[in-house]
Design a protein around this motif. Structure first.
Motif, PDB file in Angstrom:
ATOM      1  N   MET A 116       0.844  -1.204   0.000  1.00  0.00           N
ATOM      2  CA  MET A 116       0.000   0.000   0.000  1.00  0.00           C
ATOM      3  C   MET A 116       0.877   1.250   0.000  1.00  0.00           C
ATOM      4  O   MET A 116       1.090   1.874   1.028  1.00  0.00           O
ATOM      5  CB  MET A 116      -0.921  -0.038   1.223  1.00  0.00           C
ATOM      6  N   HIS A 117       1.401   1.626  -1.192  1.00  0.00           N
ATOM      7  CA  HIS A 117       2.140   2.892  -1.279  1.00  0.00           C
ATOM      8  C   HIS A 117       1.175   3.958  -1.787  1.00  0.00           C
ATOM      9  O   HIS A 117      -0.043   3.751  -1.764  1.00  0.00           O
ATOM     10  CB  HIS A 117       3.413   2.735  -2.123  1.00  0.00           C
ATOM     11  N   ALA A 118       1.703   5.091  -2.188  1.00  0.00           N
ATOM     12  CA  ALA A 118       0.827   6.248  -2.429  1.00  0.00           C
ATOM     13  C   ALA A 118      -0.234   5.995  -3.512  1.00  0.00           C
ATOM     14  O   ALA A 118      -1.395   6.361  -3.337  1.00  0.00           O
ATOM     15  CB  ALA A 118       1.668   7.472  -2.771  1.00  0.00           C
ATOM     16  N   ARG A 119       0.160   5.375  -4.613  1.00  0.00           N
ATOM     17  CA  ARG A 119      -0.795   5.204  -5.712  1.00  0.00           C
ATOM     18  C   ARG A 119      -1.975   4.292  -5.294  1.00  0.00           C
ATOM     19  O   ARG A 119      -3.136   4.700  -5.447  1.00  0.00           O
ATOM     20  CB  ARG A 119      -0.071   4.658  -6.938  1.00  0.00           C
ATOM     21  N   PRO A 120      -1.692   3.101  -4.755  1.00  0.00           N
ATOM     22  CA  PRO A 120      -2.818   2.275  -4.295  1.00  0.00           C
ATOM     23  C   PRO A 120      -3.647   2.971  -3.209  1.00  0.00           C
ATOM     24  O   PRO A 120      -4.878   2.840  -3.201  1.00  0.00           O
ATOM     25  CB  PRO A 120      -2.141   1.028  -3.718  1.00  0.00           C
ATOM     26  N   ALA A 121      -2.979   3.698  -2.337  1.00  0.00           N
ATOM     27  CA  ALA A 121      -3.711   4.391  -1.271  1.00  0.00           C
ATOM     28  C   ALA A 121      -4.671   5.413  -1.868  1.00  0.00           C
ATOM     29  O   ALA A 121      -5.822   5.551  -1.426  1.00  0.00           O
ATOM     30  CB  ALA A 121      -2.733   5.055  -0.303  1.00  0.00           C
ATOM     31  N   ALA A 122      -4.200   6.117  -2.901  1.00  0.00           N
ATOM     32  CA  ALA A 122      -5.052   7.117  -3.550  1.00  0.00           C
ATOM     33  C   ALA A 122      -6.259   6.430  -4.194  1.00  0.00           C
ATOM     34  O   ALA A 122      -7.387   6.926  -4.120  1.00  0.00           O
ATOM     35  CB  ALA A 122      -4.256   7.896  -4.581  1.00  0.00           C
ATOM     36  N   LEU A 158      -3.809   6.042   5.893  1.00  0.00           N
ATOM     37  CA  LEU A 158      -3.624   4.761   5.230  1.00  0.00           C
ATOM     38  C   LEU A 158      -2.141   4.427   5.072  1.00  0.00           C
ATOM     39  O   LEU A 158      -1.717   3.269   5.222  1.00  0.00           O
ATOM     40  CB  LEU A 158      -4.301   4.848   3.854  1.00  0.00           C
ATOM     41  N   LEU A 159      -1.347   5.446   4.790  1.00  0.00           N
ATOM     42  CA  LEU A 159       0.073   5.219   4.547  1.00  0.00           C
ATOM     43  C   LEU A 159       0.827   4.824   5.815  1.00  0.00           C
ATOM     44  O   LEU A 159       1.885   4.209   5.750  1.00  0.00           O
ATOM     45  CB  LEU A 159       0.717   6.467   3.927  1.00  0.00           C
ATOM     46  N   THR A 160       0.272   5.206   6.972  1.00  0.00           N
ATOM     47  CA  THR A 160       0.989   4.909   8.210  1.00  0.00           C
ATOM     48  C   THR A 160       0.814   3.451   8.641  1.00  0.00           C
ATOM     49  O   THR A 160       1.492   2.987   9.543  1.00  0.00           O
ATOM     50  CB  THR A 160       0.501   5.803   9.369  1.00  0.00           C
ATOM     51  N   LEU A 161      -0.108   2.715   8.007  1.00  0.00           N
ATOM     52  CA  LEU A 161      -0.369   1.344   8.445  1.00  0.00           C
ATOM     53  C   LEU A 161       0.698   0.350   7.993  1.00  0.00           C
ATOM     54  O   LEU A 161       0.752  -0.768   8.480  1.00  0.00           O
ATOM     55  CB  LEU A 161      -1.736   0.866   7.930  1.00  0.00           C
ATOM     56  N   GLU A 162       1.543   0.783   7.064  1.00  0.00           N
ATOM     57  CA  GLU A 162       2.608  -0.076   6.530  1.00  0.00           C
ATOM     58  C   GLU A 162       2.052  -1.417   6.057  1.00  0.00           C
ATOM     59  O   GLU A 162       2.441  -2.483   6.534  1.00  0.00           O
ATOM     60  CB  GLU A 162       3.709  -0.272   7.571  1.00  0.00           C
ATOM     61  N   LEU A 163       1.139  -1.343   5.109  1.00  0.00           N
ATOM     62  CA  LEU A 163       0.534  -2.552   4.559  1.00  0.00           C
ATOM     63  C   LEU A 163       1.407  -3.059   3.408  1.00  0.00           C
ATOM     64  O   LEU A 163       1.258  -2.648   2.271  1.00  0.00           O
ATOM     65  CB  LEU A 163      -0.882  -2.242   4.067  1.00  0.00           C
ATOM     66  N   TYR A 164       2.334  -3.960   3.750  1.00  0.00           N
ATOM     67  CA  TYR A 164       3.225  -4.503   2.720  1.00  0.00           C
ATOM     68  C   TYR A 164       2.554  -5.698   2.047  1.00  0.00           C
ATOM     69  O   TYR A 164       1.522  -6.196   2.520  1.00  0.00           O
ATOM     70  CB  TYR A 164       4.569  -4.910   3.349  1.00  0.00           C
ATOM     71  N   LEU A 176       8.153  10.686  -1.043  1.00  0.00           N
ATOM     72  CA  LEU A 176       7.472   9.949   0.026  1.00  0.00           C
ATOM     73  C   LEU A 176       7.066   8.565  -0.474  1.00  0.00           C
ATOM     74  O   LEU A 176       7.195   7.569   0.239  1.00  0.00           O
ATOM     75  CB  LEU A 176       6.244  10.724   0.511  1.00  0.00           C
ATOM     76  N   ASP A 177       6.601   8.514  -1.716  1.00  0.00           N
ATOM     77  CA  ASP A 177       6.165   7.235  -2.268  1.00  0.00           C
ATOM     78  C   ASP A 177       7.336   6.258  -2.363  1.00  0.00           C
ATOM     79  O   ASP A 177       7.213   5.081  -2.026  1.00  0.00           O
ATOM     80  CB  ASP A 177       5.535   7.459  -3.649  1.00  0.00           C
ATOM     81  N   GLU A 178       8.497   6.779  -2.791  1.00  0.00           N
ATOM     82  CA  GLU A 178       9.666   5.904  -2.896  1.00  0.00           C
ATOM     83  C   GLU A 178      10.093   5.390  -1.523  1.00  0.00           C
ATOM     84  O   GLU A 178      10.448   4.223  -1.353  1.00  0.00           O
ATOM     85  CB  GLU A 178      10.822   6.649  -3.581  1.00  0.00           C
ATOM     86  N   LYS A 179      10.028   6.296  -0.539  1.00  0.00           N
ATOM     87  CA  LYS A 179      10.375   5.917   0.831  1.00  0.00           C
ATOM     88  C   LYS A 179       9.445   4.798   1.323  1.00  0.00           C
ATOM     89  O   LYS A 179       9.882   3.822   1.933  1.00  0.00           O
ATOM     90  CB  LYS A 179      10.241   7.159   1.717  1.00  0.00           C
ATOM     91  N   LEU A 180       8.151   4.969   1.007  1.00  0.00           N
ATOM     92  CA  LEU A 180       7.156   3.972   1.411  1.00  0.00           C
ATOM     93  C   LEU A 180       7.420   2.621   0.781  1.00  0.00           C
ATOM     94  O   LEU A 180       7.382   1.589   1.448  1.00  0.00           O
ATOM     95  CB  LEU A 180       5.779   4.432   0.954  1.00  0.00           C
ATOM     96  N   VAL A 181       7.661   2.638  -0.544  1.00  0.00           N
ATOM     97  CA  VAL A 181       7.878   1.380  -1.257  1.00  0.00           C
ATOM     98  C   VAL A 181       9.076   0.647  -0.651  1.00  0.00           C
ATOM     99  O   VAL A 181       9.031  -0.564  -0.431  1.00  0.00           O
ATOM    100  CB  VAL A 181       8.066   1.636  -2.770  1.00  0.00           C
ATOM    101  N   ARG A 226      11.022  -3.802   2.817  1.00  0.00           N
ATOM    102  CA  ARG A 226      11.786  -4.291   3.984  1.00  0.00           C
ATOM    103  C   ARG A 226      10.903  -5.117   4.900  1.00  0.00           C
ATOM    104  O   ARG A 226      11.260  -6.205   5.335  1.00  0.00           O
ATOM    105  CB  ARG A 226      12.358  -3.090   4.751  1.00  0.00           C
ATOM    106  N   LYS A 227       9.706  -4.587   5.169  1.00  0.00           N
ATOM    107  CA  LYS A 227       8.758  -5.277   6.059  1.00  0.00           C
ATOM    108  C   LYS A 227       8.379  -6.640   5.498  1.00  0.00           C
ATOM    109  O   LYS A 227       8.255  -7.619   6.221  1.00  0.00           O
ATOM    110  CB  LYS A 227       7.473  -4.437   6.187  1.00  0.00           C
ATOM    111  N   ARG A 228       8.164  -6.657   4.194  1.00  0.00           N
ATOM    112  CA  ARG A 228       7.723  -7.890   3.553  1.00  0.00           C
ATOM    113  C   ARG A 228       8.782  -8.983   3.713  1.00  0.00           C
ATOM    114  O   ARG A 228       8.482 -10.151   3.902  1.00  0.00           O
ATOM    115  CB  ARG A 228       7.462  -7.618   2.064  1.00  0.00           C
TER     116      ARG A 228
END
Lengths: 98, 312
Positions: free
Chosen positions: A24-30, A60-66, B298-303, B308-310
């Motif tokens: 769940m990064h920015a695009r899916p979150a949007a 949504l982004l803070t949930l870290e949904l990998y 921010l998006d790159e940081k998230l990905v 890493r989590k995965r």
């Protein structure tokens, strides 16, 4: 899981597994909030005991949904069932990614 | 794009003290190529690639060369030059035309102009002027401001609050370029430059107040004559059914005079401080131009974090 009929107000929840590669990064979150915002029901996402609004991108982004993690989606309102169905479809389609 | 000699004289009068020495009746001649040429080689008899469609400038060197010739030769050389149907001749350093040039001007119906400037400087400035005179133009319904070095054009339906937003931005110390109608020009580098129409420059129309003179009320710093365009902000009445970009990852552009200009659509809802939002939009655009795209970073940081989590 048994859902009540959708005509009247209902509080429903459903587990959904994130399957797209980048999670769940920015695009899916949007996309998620775009779909969630179409419904009148209140939508909440829960993971590891944390609940955030399904209409808030920052939340949504803070949930870290990998990829591979499971979230519980709550919907409360007259169109709760439709909302869950629409969200589930989006999640199952990997947010049109991959 | 071409212009008449008359237009060139008119526009060059102030900056170069350009005036007509002879051939007033031929000012309708057309400069087909908006540029200048020093016809040294042509005077020496070499006409291959001679830029005959341009304004011909006779400077110190050309003049000295012509003087070194016998009157007969001089007449012949000039004759051959004029036979190429040149649009006009400019003499720099206020030199008077020789009798041979005057004869040719009459015979070939080509005006002679003069300027007190030295050739090099005249050519540089006149080239810029010609580029501006022939640049593609468009009149655009929108209010333009300079916000901390970023040129922002606000567009939207009448009554959406463009002028009021501009007013609030001026009060915050930014400068107005034009209100409601902006002239946009594409310059030689391909950049779009906006400015106000000469007639309405420095003025704004505010509903309920009427027309105001901006520098009288807010000082000269509140106005800017022209500004390159960096961002178009489209103000729209907030529509709950419409989807707005929530991440800033999907950058839109608008094509103006063939250039792609970044476009932001900002929904206007009651109570929203649009001036503030536009100000931040300009700052964010500045950041992007410096190579920082907050949404993308921010998006790159998230990905990376999710990956890493995965793997854990």
């Amino acid at each position: 899981m048994k859902d009540k009929p959708s005509a009247q107000s209902a509080a429903l929840s459903r587990d959904m597994k994130i399957e797209n590669k980048h999670g769940m990064h920015a695009r899916p979150a949007a996309l998620f909030i775009k779909v969630a915002s179409k419904f009148e029901s209140d939508i909440l996402i829960e993971k590891d005991g944390t609940k955030v609004s399904g209409k808030s991108i920052m939340g949504l982004l803070t949930l870290e949904l990998y990829a591979g993690s499971v979230m519980k989606v709550h919907a409360d309102g007259s169109d709760a069932e439709e909302a869950l169905n629409a969200i589930e479809e989006l999640v199952r389609n990997k947010f049109n990614e991959d | 794009m071409s212009i008449t000699v008359e237009k060139f004289v008119e526009e060059g009068r102030d900056p170069f003290s350009l005036e007509v020495v002879a051939g007033h009746e031929y000012l309708g001649r057309i400069i087909k190529e908006a540029a200048l040429n020093r016809p040294g080689l042509a005077l020496a008899g070499f006409f291959q690639h001679f830029a005959h469609l341009r304004v011909q400038v006779l400077g110190l060197a050309e003049n000295a060369y012509l003087k070194s010739l016998t009157p007969d030769e001089r007449g012949q050389r000039l004759h051959r030059l004029y036979q190429k149907k040149i649009p006009c001749v400019v003499l720099t350093r206020n030199r008077q035309p020789s009798s041979e040039i005057l004869e040719c001007a009459e015979a070939f119906k080509v005006p002679i102009l003069k300027t007190p400037m030295i050739t090099n400087r005249f050519i540089n400035l006149a080239t810029l002027l010609m580029e501006n005179l022939t640049a593609p133009l468009v009149r655009y319904q929108g209010t333009m401001l300079e916000i901390m070095g970023i040129g922002v054009l606000m567009e939207g339906q009448a009554g959406i609050g463009k002028s009021e937003t501009a007013l609030a931005l001026i009060e915050r110390g930014h400068s107005l370029v034009s209100d409601d109608l902006t002239v946009l020009r594409k310059d030689s580098t391909g950049a779009i430059v906006g400015y106000a129409d000469d007639m309405t420059r420095y003025h704004m129309e505010i509903r309920g107040l009427g027309i105001i003179h901006v520098p009288s009320l807010f000082g000269v710093a509140s106005m800017r004559r022209e500004m390159h365009l960096d961002l178009v902000v489209r103000l729209e009445r907030f529509d709950p059914k419409k989807e707005y970009d929530r991440t800033g990852l999907n950058s839109e552009t608008i094509s103006i005079l063939g250039a792609d200009v970044p476009l932001l659509t900002i929904p206007v809802a009651a109570g929203r401080d649009i001036a503030h939002v536009v100000e931040v939009a300009a700052l964010n655009q500045k950041l992007k131009q410096l190579g920082h795209d907050a949404a993308k970073e921010l998006d790159e940081k998230l990905v990376r974090a999710l990956e890493r989590k995965r793997r854990m």
